[in-house]
Design a protein around this motif. Structure first.
Motif, PDB file in Angstrom:
ATOM      1  N   ILE A 231      59.257  57.686   6.557  1.00 24.18           N
ATOM      2  CA  ILE A 231      59.061  57.841   8.116  1.00 24.18           C
ATOM      3  C   ILE A 231      57.957  56.620   8.230  1.00 24.18           C
ATOM      4  CG2 ILE A 231      58.263  59.165   9.980  1.00 24.18           C
ATOM      5  CD1 ILE A 231      59.312  61.507   8.560  1.00 24.18           C
ATOM      6  N   LYS A 232      58.073  55.963   9.147  1.00 25.81           N
ATOM      7  CA  LYS A 232      57.172  54.890   9.667  1.00 25.81           C
ATOM      8  C   LYS A 232      56.524  55.349  11.088  1.00 25.81           C
ATOM      9  CE  LYS A 232      57.428  49.841  11.193  1.00 25.81           C
ATOM     10  NZ  LYS A 232      58.396  48.731  11.394  1.00 25.81           N
ATOM     11  N   TYR A 233      55.083  55.195  11.170  1.00 22.79           N
ATOM     12  CA  TYR A 233      54.565  55.418  12.278  1.00 22.79           C
ATOM     13  C   TYR A 233      53.997  54.284  12.782  1.00 22.79           C
ATOM     14  CZ  TYR A 233      54.939  60.448  10.634  1.00 22.79           C
ATOM     15  OH  TYR A 233      55.549  61.748  10.100  1.00 22.79           O
ATOM     16  N   LYS A 234      54.243  53.987  14.109  1.00 22.84           N
ATOM     17  CA  LYS A 234      53.373  52.785  14.676  1.00 22.84           C
ATOM     18  C   LYS A 234      52.314  53.260  15.411  1.00 22.84           C
ATOM     19  CE  LYS A 234      54.330  48.645  17.357  1.00 22.84           C
ATOM     20  NZ  LYS A 234      55.398  47.851  17.927  1.00 22.84           N
ATOM     21  N   ALA A 235      51.178  52.646  15.138  1.00 27.73           N
ATOM     22  CA  ALA A 235      49.909  53.033  15.898  1.00 27.73           C
ATOM     23  C   ALA A 235      50.087  53.014  17.424  1.00 27.73           C
ATOM     24  CB  ALA A 235      48.883  52.400  15.334  1.00 27.73           C
ATOM     25  N   PRO A 236      49.520  53.655  18.237  1.00 24.41           N
ATOM     26  CA  PRO A 236      49.615  53.471  19.747  1.00 24.41           C
ATOM     27  C   PRO A 236      48.468  52.613  20.184  1.00 24.41           C
ATOM     28  CG  PRO A 236      48.289  55.441  19.462  1.00 24.41           C
ATOM     29  CD  PRO A 236      48.999  54.950  18.096  1.00 24.41           C
ATOM     30  N   GLU A 237      48.870  52.237  21.491  1.00 27.06           N
ATOM     31  CA  GLU A 237      47.995  50.921  22.090  1.00 27.06           C
ATOM     32  C   GLU A 237      46.595  51.474  22.457  1.00 27.06           C
ATOM     33  OE1 GLU A 237      48.466  47.885  22.716  1.00 27.06           O
ATOM     34  OE2 GLU A 237      50.642  47.796  22.219  1.00 27.06           O
ATOM     35  N   LYS A 238      46.544  53.063  22.889  1.00 31.16           N
ATOM     36  CA  LYS A 238      45.168  53.409  23.030  1.00 31.16           C
ATOM     37  C   LYS A 238      44.984  54.590  22.232  1.00 31.16           C
ATOM     38  CE  LYS A 238      45.727  52.640  28.151  1.00 31.16           C
ATOM     39  NZ  LYS A 238      45.528  53.219  29.606  1.00 31.16           N
ATOM     40  N   ILE A 239      43.916  54.690  21.538  1.00 25.50           N
ATOM     41  CA  ILE A 239      43.548  55.676  21.075  1.00 25.50           C
ATOM     42  C   ILE A 239      43.658  57.124  21.602  1.00 25.50           C
ATOM     43  CG2 ILE A 239      41.474  56.843  19.636  1.00 25.50           C
ATOM     44  CD1 ILE A 239      40.152  54.271  19.276  1.00 25.50           C
ATOM     45  N   GLY A 240      44.296  58.217  20.990  1.00 21.21           N
ATOM     46  CA  GLY A 240      44.563  59.429  21.498  1.00 21.21           C
ATOM     47  C   GLY A 240      45.845  59.472  22.163  1.00 21.21           C
ATOM     48  N   ASP A 241      46.776  58.352  22.335  1.00 21.61           N
ATOM     49  CA  ASP A 241      48.078  58.413  22.373  1.00 21.61           C
ATOM     50  C   ASP A 241      48.894  58.957  21.194  1.00 21.61           C
ATOM     51  OD1 ASP A 241      47.472  57.980  24.951  1.00 21.61           O
ATOM     52  OD2 ASP A 241      48.241  55.978  24.925  1.00 21.61           O
ATOM     53  N   GLU A 242      50.121  59.415  21.404  1.00 18.80           N
ATOM     54  CA  GLU A 242      50.855  59.685  20.380  1.00 18.80           C
ATOM     55  C   GLU A 242      51.598  58.284  19.610  1.00 18.80           C
ATOM     56  OE1 GLU A 242      54.083  62.322  21.218  1.00 18.80           O
ATOM     57  OE2 GLU A 242      52.732  63.778  21.798  1.00 18.80           O
ATOM     58  N   TRP A 243      51.637  58.414  18.212  1.00 21.96           N
ATOM     59  CA  TRP A 243      52.239  57.438  17.440  1.00 21.96           C
ATOM     60  C   TRP A 243      53.638  57.645  17.577  1.00 21.96           C
ATOM     61  CZ3 TRP A 243      49.709  55.056  12.915  1.00 21.96           C
ATOM     62  CH2 TRP A 243      48.108  55.061  12.898  1.00 21.96           C
ATOM     63  N   SER A 244      54.491  56.457  17.616  1.00 26.21           N
ATOM     64  CA  SER A 244      55.819  56.258  17.708  1.00 26.21           C
ATOM     65  C   SER A 244      56.274  56.412  16.288  1.00 26.21           C
ATOM     66  CB  SER A 244      56.438  55.159  18.279  1.00 26.21           C
ATOM     67  OG  SER A 244      55.905  53.788  17.513  1.00 26.21           O
ATOM     68  N   THR A 245      57.607  57.186  15.961  1.00 25.11           N
ATOM     69  CA  THR A 245      58.235  57.203  14.998  1.00 25.11           C
ATOM     70  C   THR A 245      59.486  56.656  14.479  1.00 25.11           C
ATOM     71  OG1 THR A 245      58.955  59.610  15.093  1.00 25.11           O
ATOM     72  CG2 THR A 245      56.739  59.385  14.567  1.00 25.11           C
ATOM     73  N   GLU A 246      59.696  56.463  13.208  1.00 23.52           N
ATOM     74  CA  GLU A 246      60.733  55.832  12.854  1.00 23.52           C
ATOM     75  C   GLU A 246      61.323  56.303  11.614  1.00 23.52           C
ATOM     76  OE1 GLU A 246      63.037  51.313  11.833  1.00 23.52           O
ATOM     77  OE2 GLU A 246      61.181  51.388  12.804  1.00 23.52           O
ATOM     78  N   ILE A 247      62.491  56.784  11.537  1.00 24.42           N
ATOM     79  CA  ILE A 247      62.816  57.266  10.163  1.00 24.42           C
ATOM     80  C   ILE A 247      63.637  55.992   9.416  1.00 24.42           C
ATOM     81  CG2 ILE A 247      64.526  58.658   8.871  1.00 24.42           C
ATOM     82  CD1 ILE A 247      64.017  60.753  11.086  1.00 24.42           C
ATOM     83  N   ILE A 248      63.164  55.589   8.283  1.00 23.40           N
ATOM     84  CA  ILE A 248      63.708  54.372   7.582  1.00 23.40           C
ATOM     85  C   ILE A 248      64.896  54.886   6.716  1.00 23.40           C
ATOM     86  CG2 ILE A 248      63.426  52.542   5.985  1.00 23.40           C
ATOM     87  CD1 ILE A 248      61.725  52.343   8.445  1.00 23.40           C
ATOM     88  N   GLU A 249      66.031  54.354   7.011  1.00 20.88           N
ATOM     89  CA  GLU A 249      67.227  54.651   6.225  1.00 20.88           C
ATOM     90  C   GLU A 249      67.104  54.504   4.858  1.00 20.88           C
ATOM     91  OE1 GLU A 249      69.991  56.118   7.377  1.00 20.88           O
ATOM     92  OE2 GLU A 249      69.133  56.341   9.411  1.00 20.88           O
ATOM     93  N   ILE A 250      67.643  55.534   4.033  1.00 23.88           N
ATOM     94  CA  ILE A 250      67.405  55.441   2.497  1.00 23.88           C
ATOM     95  C   ILE A 250      68.664  55.824   1.793  1.00 23.88           C
ATOM     96  CG2 ILE A 250      66.315  56.224   0.330  1.00 23.88           C
ATOM     97  CD1 ILE A 250      64.475  54.719   2.000  1.00 23.88           C
ATOM     98  N   GLU A 251      69.357  55.104   1.163  1.00 19.86           N
ATOM     99  CA  GLU A 251      70.367  55.274   0.183  1.00 19.86           C
ATOM    100  C   GLU A 251      69.930  56.045  -1.089  1.00 19.86           C
ATOM    101  OE1 GLU A 251      74.018  53.193  -2.317  1.00 19.86           O
ATOM    102  OE2 GLU A 251      72.843  51.829  -1.249  1.00 19.86           O
TER     103      GLU A 251
END
Length: 301
Positions: A231-251
């Motif tokens: 799982i990849k988490y992208k840091a939010p623009e503002k501290i305290g906001d939620e991180w966005s998540t992305e599930i990386i496809e794995i074979e």
């Protein structure tokens, strides 16, 4: 060793021919018969008939058996932990290089597709802030060493494999609850230039986890080696906001099968060989971790 035997048989005839099995336990002849292989009660007789072996014996016998096989010009895949003294490991690596033989150690996590994708993802993370990893389980590891050499080797090897730098310090705390000779649980902190990695190890835990969380300034990553999820988490623009998540496809793949295929390919291809070569720092760091726990202080690696 049965898992190795099964995969060598599966890889026949494209990658390998299963010639024989050696064990001092004569009852293991039934396994040889099951896989239509010859049985030897002395491994020195077996290695006269092959050019490659998997060594799955107690760790305190690794040095002796690996050295004998290399001396007889046989390529080696030896189960982890490699050896209990990194100086013995250095000697064996030197012997393998001198004879231009393959010497691979069974660090399965290198061949886990999650580890390979995690290594590719690492440049996106920015500057690393911290790493937390777990190898916990409810069952005892092998009976010849504790959780540091049996469990942490995988996590340390992953770090050595995906990172460009090596830890400069190690601090370890351990507990011997049920076994006075071998630790049941331990926490290892590895110090790098600008961040640290904390490893939690236990064979007393009710859950079974093999995972790692890496926090960077831009992106964070969670790797579940057991379930083969990333799982990849992208840091939010503002501290305290939620991180966005992305599930990386794995074979999903069977790491042991990939490891053995790499081992066999490495005999003919030196470029492929580099993926499975022993990273002596893994053994050295485990040894220094045990020393740190005994002395009760942080040590340089």
């Amino acid at each position: 060793g049965v898992n190795h035997i099964k995969i060598y048989k599966e890889l026949h005839p494209t990658h390998s021919e299963l010639v024989g099995i050696s064990d001092i336990d004569l009852a293991k002849k039934d396994i040889a018969d099951q896989y239509s292989a010859k049985f030897f009660d002395d491994y020195k007789e077996l290695i006269k008939n092959v050019n490659a072996v998997s060594i799955v014996v107690p760790t305190d016998m690794h040095y002796q058996v690996v050295k004998e096989c290399l001396s007889q010009n046989v390529n080696v895949l030896v189960e982890k932990p490699f050896v209990l003294d990194f100086r013995e490991g250095e000697e064996l690596i030197k012997l393998a290089k001198m004879k231009n033989l393959v010497l691979h150690v069974g660090y399965l996590f290198r061949f886990n597709p999650v580890t390979i994708e995690l290594k590719k993802l690492l440049p996106e993370l920015g500057e690393l802030r911290s790493i937390n990893a777990r190898y916990i389980q409810p069952n005892q590891p092998r009976g010849d060493s504790g959780v540091i050499f049996n469990l942490s080797v995988h996590l340390i090897d992953v770090l050595n494999f995906i990172l460009t730098e090596r830890p400069s310090t190690v601090l370890c705390k351990k507990a011997n609850i049920f076994n006075p000779s071998f630790e049941d649980s331990a926490t290892i902190t590895l110090g790098y230039d600008n961040f640290h990695a904390t490893l939690e190890l236990s064979c007393l835990h009710p859950e079974k986890k093999r995972d790692m969380f890496i926090l960077g300034t831009k992106v964070a990553a969670y790797a579940d080696f057991k379930e083969q999820k990333l799982i990849k988490y992208k840091a939010p623009e503002k501290i305290g906001d939620e991180w966005s998540t992305e599930i990386i496809e794995i074979e999903k793949k069977e790491p042991l099968k990939e490891e053995i295929k790499n081992f066999l390919s490495s005999i003919e291809n030196e470029e492929v060989r580099k993926l499975g070569e022993e990273e002596i720092y893994t053994t050295r760091i485990c040894q220094r971790a045990l020393e740190s726990a005994t002395l009760g202080r942080e040590l340089k690696t």
